[in-house]
Design an enzyme around this catalytic site. Structure first.
Site, PDB file in Angstrom:
ATOM      1  N   ASP A  99      67.710 -17.608  80.040  1.00  0.00           N
ATOM      2  CA  ASP A  99      68.168 -18.969  79.745  1.00  0.00           C
ATOM      3  C   ASP A  99      69.571 -19.151  80.319  1.00  0.00           C
ATOM      4  OD1 ASP A  99      68.847 -21.482  78.480  1.00  0.00           O
ATOM      5  OD2 ASP A  99      67.405 -21.028  76.913  1.00  0.00           O
ATOM      6  N   HIS A 135      57.473 -29.981  79.778  1.00  0.00           N
ATOM      7  CA  HIS A 135      57.457 -31.437  79.553  1.00  0.00           C
ATOM      8  C   HIS A 135      58.788 -32.076  79.966  1.00  0.00           C
ATOM      9  CE1 HIS A 135      58.848 -31.058  75.031  1.00  0.00           C
ATOM     10  NE2 HIS A 135      59.628 -30.421  75.860  1.00  0.00           N
TER      11      HIS A 135
HETATM   12  C1  LIG Z   1      63.947 -27.766  75.078  1.00  0.00           C
HETATM   13  S1  LIG Z   1      64.747 -26.269  75.158  1.00  0.00           S
HETATM   14  C2  LIG Z   1      63.460 -25.183  74.695  1.00  0.00           C
HETATM   15  C3  LIG Z   1      64.017 -23.932  74.090  1.00  0.00           C
HETATM   16  C4  LIG Z   1      62.967 -22.986  73.513  1.00  0.00           C
HETATM   17  N1  LIG Z   1      62.007 -22.581  74.495  1.00  0.00           N
HETATM   18  C5  LIG Z   1      62.311 -23.624  72.317  1.00  0.00           C
HETATM   19  O1  LIG Z   1      61.191 -24.098  72.427  1.00  0.00           O
HETATM   20  O2  LIG Z   1      62.938 -23.646  71.268  1.00  0.00           O
HETATM   21  C6  LIG Z   1      64.888 -26.001  76.893  1.00  0.00           C
HETATM   22  C7  LIG Z   1      65.586 -24.712  77.228  1.00  0.00           C
HETATM   23  O3  LIG Z   1      65.592 -24.538  78.642  1.00  0.00           O
HETATM   24  C8  LIG Z   1      66.869 -24.070  79.019  1.00  0.00           C
HETATM   25  N2  LIG Z   1      67.125 -24.485  80.403  1.00  0.00           N
HETATM   26  C9  LIG Z   1      67.325 -25.750  80.821  1.00  0.00           C
HETATM   27  N3  LIG Z   1      67.549 -25.769  82.133  1.00  0.00           N
HETATM   28  C10 LIG Z   1      67.472 -24.473  82.541  1.00  0.00           C
HETATM   29  C11 LIG Z   1      67.629 -23.866  83.789  1.00  0.00           C
HETATM   30  N4  LIG Z   1      67.862 -24.595  84.851  1.00  0.00           N
HETATM   31  N5  LIG Z   1      67.501 -22.521  83.862  1.00  0.00           N
HETATM   32  C12 LIG Z   1      67.239 -21.783  82.761  1.00  0.00           C
HETATM   33  N6  LIG Z   1      67.058 -22.327  81.536  1.00  0.00           N
HETATM   34  C13 LIG Z   1      67.192 -23.648  81.433  1.00  0.00           C
HETATM   35  C14 LIG Z   1      67.823 -24.721  78.029  1.00  0.00           C
HETATM   36  O4  LIG Z   1      69.026 -24.008  77.938  1.00  0.00           O
HETATM   37  C15 LIG Z   1      67.008 -24.684  76.742  1.00  0.00           C
HETATM   38  O5  LIG Z   1      67.234 -23.519  75.983  1.00  0.00           O
END
Ligand SMILES: C[S@@+](CC[C@H](N)C(=O)[O-])C[C@H]1O[C@@H](n2cnc3c(N)ncnc32)[C@H](O)[C@@H]1O
Length: 236
Positions: A99, A135
């Site tokens: 992440d 999504h």
């Molecule tokens: C909506 S959250 C979902 C978190 C977790 N999977 C959950 O369901 O609780 C989206 C996650 O994707 C990570 N994220 C967003 N853009 C990213 C990127 N470019 N590379 C890696 N992680 C990313 C964010 O930091 C966040 O933790």
């Protein structure tokens, strides 16, 4: 979060901004979370609560076969809560989180300070978990991420390409959900939320399948739970 909903028609007419969120707030939600830490914390906390809820279910009998026999897993875009729950329920799984660094709250084996959409590779693994990630991505981005996931499974010498991607998200318009008005309203609400915030959509099974085939996967299964949630197992 509310203002973009009220500005959908001007956003649609303008054609200038990626999302209505960006139009009314002057920046994407990711940037906004970065520069407004209290907002970032709030959004992050909602995901934490969600993962705590789902995390309680993973050890249940109905999900045992999903994780049994698995030795390694990468939770991609996971702040650590699901990974922790999975390791607690299945201690034989070596689970790591990939992440953005500031998002990871749990004291786990964390790798990756990279952008999923850029150079970063997912390390070889038996399984990749994508919970509430796709999504927020358009089809092109989703296919790019899924292709990386497939690479991580195929490069796993111990798994001999028998691994899988586990997606936890909604699958819209499932037969058992289309007779219930509140269920339909909730699905539509989620869909518009994605459009207003990210200019993406929730997907029905046909739309998911199109992505899976485009990323080179051959088959999948869907298990519904908690009403509108689904767990998709996706195989190369
Ligand atoms: C909506 S959250 C979902 C978190 C977790 N999977 C959950 O369901 O609780 C989206 C996650 O994707 C990570 N994220 C967003 N853009 C990213 C990127 N470019 N590379 C890696 N992680 C990313 C964010 O930091 C966040 O933790």
């Amino acid at each position: 979060m509310v203002a973009p909903w009220e500005s959908m028609s001007s956003w649609l007419r303008s054609g200038e901004y990626v999302s209505a969120f960006e139009m009314v707030n002057g920046k994407s939600i990711w940037k906004y979370m970065e520069v407004e830490p209290s907002f970032g914390t709030l959004v992050h906390q909602t995901m934490v609560y969600d993962s705590q809820l789902i995390g309680k279910l993973v050890g249940r009998e109905e999900f045992r076969t999903v994780f049994e026999g698995m030795k390694s897993m990468v939770d991609v875009g996971g702040e650590g809560i699901m990974a922790k729950a999975i390791v607690e329920a299945f201690p034989h799984i070596n689970c790591i989180v990939l992440d953005l660094p500031y998002q990871t709250t749990e004291d786990l084996n964390v790798i990756g300070e990279g952008n999923l959409f850029e150079e970063i590779q997912i390390p070889p693994t038996d399984a990749v978990l994508l919970k509430s990630i796709l999504h927020k991505c358009n089809d092109e981005e989703s296919i790019r991420i899924l292709t990386k996931c497939k690479g991580a499974i195929m490069n796993n010498s111990s798994g001999e390409g028998r691994g899988k991607v586990i997606i936890i998200e909604a699958v819209l318009e499932k037969e058992n959900q289309m007779e219930d008005k509140e269920s339909i309203e909730t699905q539509l609400c989620g869909d518009v939320l994605m459009m207003a915030t990210f200019n993406t959509t929730k997907r029905n099974e046909k739309e998911w399948k199109t992505l899976f085939l485009a990323a080179g996967f051959s088959h999948y299964s869907i298990t519904s739970f908690l009403g509108l949630r689904s767990l998709i197992e996706l195989y190369p």
